[in-house]
Design an enzyme around this catalytic site. Structure first.
Site, short mmCIF file in Angstrom:
data_model
loop_
_atom_site.label_atom_id
_atom_site.label_comp_id
_atom_site.label_asym_id
_atom_site.label_seq_id
_atom_site.Cartn_x
_atom_site.Cartn_y
_atom_site.Cartn_z
N HIS A 156 0.81 -1.23 0.00
CA HIS A 156 0.00 0.00 0.00
C HIS A 156 0.85 1.28 0.00
CE1 HIS A 156 -2.88 3.06 1.16
NE2 HIS A 156 -2.32 3.18 2.35
N GLU A 211 0.83 5.26 12.74
CA GLU A 211 -0.52 4.84 13.10
C GLU A 211 -0.62 3.32 13.29
OE1 GLU A 211 -2.87 6.60 13.98
OE2 GLU A 211 -4.83 5.78 13.48
N ASP A 212 0.04 2.57 12.43
CA ASP A 212 -0.21 1.13 12.39
C ASP A 212 0.94 0.25 12.88
OD1 ASP A 212 -2.67 1.71 11.38
OD2 ASP A 212 -2.11 1.39 9.28
N ASP A 238 -25.44 16.46 -24.48
CA ASP A 238 -23.99 16.60 -24.34
C ASP A 238 -23.40 15.57 -23.40
OD1 ASP A 238 -24.32 19.67 -22.38
OD2 ASP A 238 -25.40 17.78 -22.35
#
Ligand code: MN
Length: 708
Positions: free
Chosen positions: A47, A75-76, A258
């Site tokens: 990621h 954070e992880d 359109d």
């Protein structure tokens, strides 16, 4: 993407990039995430690498790429910001910290009205625009891999993307990113709608054959005839924009002319208008649809000419005309704009000047570029955005306190506020709020504005409400005091009074309504005697036999001459309201500007050693006749908060010959009531006797002369 591939990509647009730093960030993040897995089953580390890859597409600087690699480590994983700083320096620490903070924010409220505030909150917290760019790339990769998540999470993330992140990407001019975010969200939120729009487009394509190609060719011919050198592309509009238009205009697919957009790209601004002339010369233009975003760019910097024509084969189509530079700005936003400004110099190390200049402008307010006026994040830095416990988001001016917040939620909440919790902790009401704070207002019967609140609020709404509340509260106190004083004076004189009786004599009193009269008495602006005299003319007669009392006007500036020794000749004198000196006690005179002396207690804290004009205070003494004045002393009493205690005290003061002109009371902790009396007394000895007697009462825990 492999380590060397990523580094190669960066080196391709920035040969001077810090390769060592990139490699270190890559290896560090890989080790930190270890064996963590994503919902897809891929190693988690894929990621951050993909996020970094997206940012290379925007040609971002080394610090941004490294931040992308590290963005989830704090954070992880067990990594701390200090670790990041030690290994990668303070700049990357700040960027990683910024991204981590943004990731923690969650829009808890589903109300779409909150979305704009939430976008502003994100902008306000992205003090560095690179933080926002990393966050957007993070979101883009999460959206690309969203199908691995559960139904509920998918819908929530997709909704947030469409409400928050896609508009943010558009706001900083990144059209390409916005389009992809929106299409991915569309796919997860309303898959059926998207499928049917795409199916219709396909059927249309089948019916019309290569309509896009044919129209492109016709436009090219028209431009060539006029000698305009241009590149012409055509495409179908994004499914979500077609779908939105169908909903907005309530039209069916067949009527929607359109659904295709054509783009004419030329070299110079002059050629844009030449191309426009060529197109309008060949085809009929639809009135009201022409827009010149070259002379008036959109707030995010977008520039282009837009027109709709009844084009080849009688189809209404939209044509956008722009230069190559405008094209890149439209696709890549701020990055491309700045790359162009410095002439694409990728070798002299000034490649990233745009970032530095942008940061510089963000730091130092005004910048010359019109689009930066709108893009710069500073415009949100004068606001703070805070959540309610329910997750609603409120925008407040910088410096706002929980009191402002309470009044922003509802005036009743402010009027009954007793305290506040910020992020779960009790705080003082004067605490300044920060972005992202969750604020809970505690309320209760005893809550509501205190005079000090006026100093803590910054919003006009809160200030007006606080003032109103205090005014009403004061007025109520004055009314209660006023009635009390009138009752006692009437009792002493052996006469009756009622509000009805007072109404009859209103014309002879200086106030318009009965309540105003009572309040004025309660406030001490009007004497109860004056009212009694008006109601009972016979009293006036009796009073004449008591010259002492009749002449006992409150010493004030109206008379201007107090019975004092040591006053210079011809100078007016008044008793100071701050300390209320009483005949018999040590006093000093402070010469104020003009020809006036104000008389203070010798120990009044307001006097100090010097007076306004620098001269020392005057040494003064009371004349013997001063006892004839009715001077007021203030007495502060702490008493048990129980029925009857206030009445017992007022009776006792009355019996001792003290005339109460004002009472204020307020609850204190521990079941105590604090009462402030203003009592007209003969002199300091009289006042001391009163205080002593009060102190002797069983219900009284403490009685003293009020300081100042
Ligand atoms: Mn992430």
């Amino acid at each position: 993407m492999r380590q060397y591939e990523l580094v190669e990509r960066v080196k391709a647009y920035d040969p001077a990039a810090d390769e060592v730093l990139l490699n270190r960030a890559y290896v560090f993040a890989m080790k930190a995430h270890g064996s963590q897995k994503r919902a897809s089953g891929d190693p988690y580390f894929s990621h951050p690498v993909e996020v970094a890859g997206i940012l290379t597409g925007l040609k971002l600087d080394t610090a941004s790429i490294a931040t992308a690699l590290l963005h989830d480590t704090v954070e992880d994983t067990g990594t701390s910001l200090d670790d990041i700083e030690k290994l990668f320096g303070i700049e990357i620490r700040r960027l990683v910290d910024g991204v981590t903070k943004l990731s923690k924010l969650e829009l808890q409220s589903a109300r779409t009205a909150q979305a704009e505030n939430f976008r502003k909150l994100l902008l306000a917290m992205s003090v560095d625009i690179r933080v926002l760019l990393v966050k957007l790339a993070d979101r883009l990769h999460n959206m690309r891999t969203l199908h691995f998540c559960g139904e509920e999470k998918r819908r929530r993330i997709a909704r947030e993307t469409i409400d928050i992140y896609a508009p943010l990407a558009e706001r900083i001019g990144m059209q390409g990113m916005k389009d992809e975010l929106e299409d991915l969200a569309f796919m997860h939120l309303w898959p059926d709608a998207r499928a049917s729009v795409i199916a219709r487009l396909e059927r249309l394509r089948a019916d019309d054959g290569d309509l896009v190609l044919r129209i492109c060719q016709a436009l090219r011919t028209a431009l060539y005839k006029e000698g305009v050198d241009a590149e012409v592309n055509g495409r179908e509009k994004a499914p979500i924009s077609i779908w939105r238009k169908m909903q907005r205009k309530n039209v069916s697919f067949e009527q929607l002319s359109d659904i295709m957009a054509f783009r004419v790209v030329v070299d110079t601004v002059g050629s844009c208008y030449a191309a426009l002339g060529a197109v309008h010369g060949e085809y009929v233009m639809k009135p009201g649809r022409f827009k010149d975003f070259i002379s008036t760019p959109k707030p995010n910097g977008y520039r282009s000419l837009h027109t709709t024509i009844i084009g080849p084969e009688g189809r209404a189509v939209e044509v956008q005309i722009r230069t190559r530079e405008m094209q890149e700005v439209a696709e890549l936003g701020v990055a491309a704009h700045w790359a162009y400004k410095q002439g694409n110099s990728s070798t002299d190390g000034t490649q990233y000047r745009w970032i530095r200049e942008l940061l510089d402008i963000l730091e130092h307010a005004s910048g010359p570029e019109e689009f930066l006026e709108h893009t710069k994040l500073e415009m949100f830095q004068d606001q703070v955005f805070c959540f309610s416990p329910k997750g609603d988001l409120y925008a407040l001016p910088q410096g706002a306190t929980p009191i402002d917040f309470a009044y922003a939620v509802h005036s009743d909440i402010g009027d009954s506020c007793t305290g506040a919790k910020v992020d779960g902790r009790i705080v003082q009401l004067r605490t300044k709020l920060d972005n992202g704070n969750q604020v809970e207002i505690l309320t209760g019967k005893s809550g509501g504005p205190r005079p000090s609140w006026e100093r803590y609020v910054v919003t006009a709404r809160a200030r007006a409400r606080v003032r109103r509340f205090l005014r009403l509260q004061k007025r109520n106190e004055y009314l209660v005091n006023g009635r009390d004083v009138l009752h006692r004076v009437a009792q002493r004189e052996g006469v009756t009074w009622s509000e009805k009786q007072m109404e009859a004599v209103l014309p002879s009193l200086p106030y318009a309504t009965v309540d105003d009269v009572v309040a004025a008495i309660g406030e001490g602006k009007l004497s109860a005697r004056q009212v009694m005299d008006a109601m009972h003319p016979e009293l006036r007669h009796a009073a004449e036999e008591r010259p002492n009392e009749e002449t006992s006007v409150r010493p004030s500036a109206t008379d201007g001459k107090l019975p004092l020794r040591g006053l210079p000749e011809g100078v007016a004198s008044t008793l100071a309201r701050c300390c209320n000196p009483v005949p018999g006690e040590p006093i000093v005179g402070v010469v104020r500007t003009g020809r006036e002396v104000s008389i203070h207690r010798a120990d009044c804290p307001n006097v100090g050693g010097r007076t306004e004009n620098g001269s020392p205070p005057l040494e003064l003494d009371w004349e013997e006749t001063a006892r004839q004045l009715t001077a007021s002393g203030r007495v502060r009493v702490l008493t048990m908060d129980q029925p009857g205690s206030l009445g017992a005290m007022t009776t006792l003061i009355g019996n001792q010959g003290g005339n109460i002109t004002m009472i204020q009371s307020g609850k204190r902790s521990g079941g105590l009531l604090e009462v402030m009396f203003e009592v007209e007394v003969e002199d300091i000895d009289h006042l001391r006797r009163l205080i002593g007697t009060l102190q002797a009462m069983p219900v009284v825990s403490q009685a003293s002369r009020a300081r100042g």
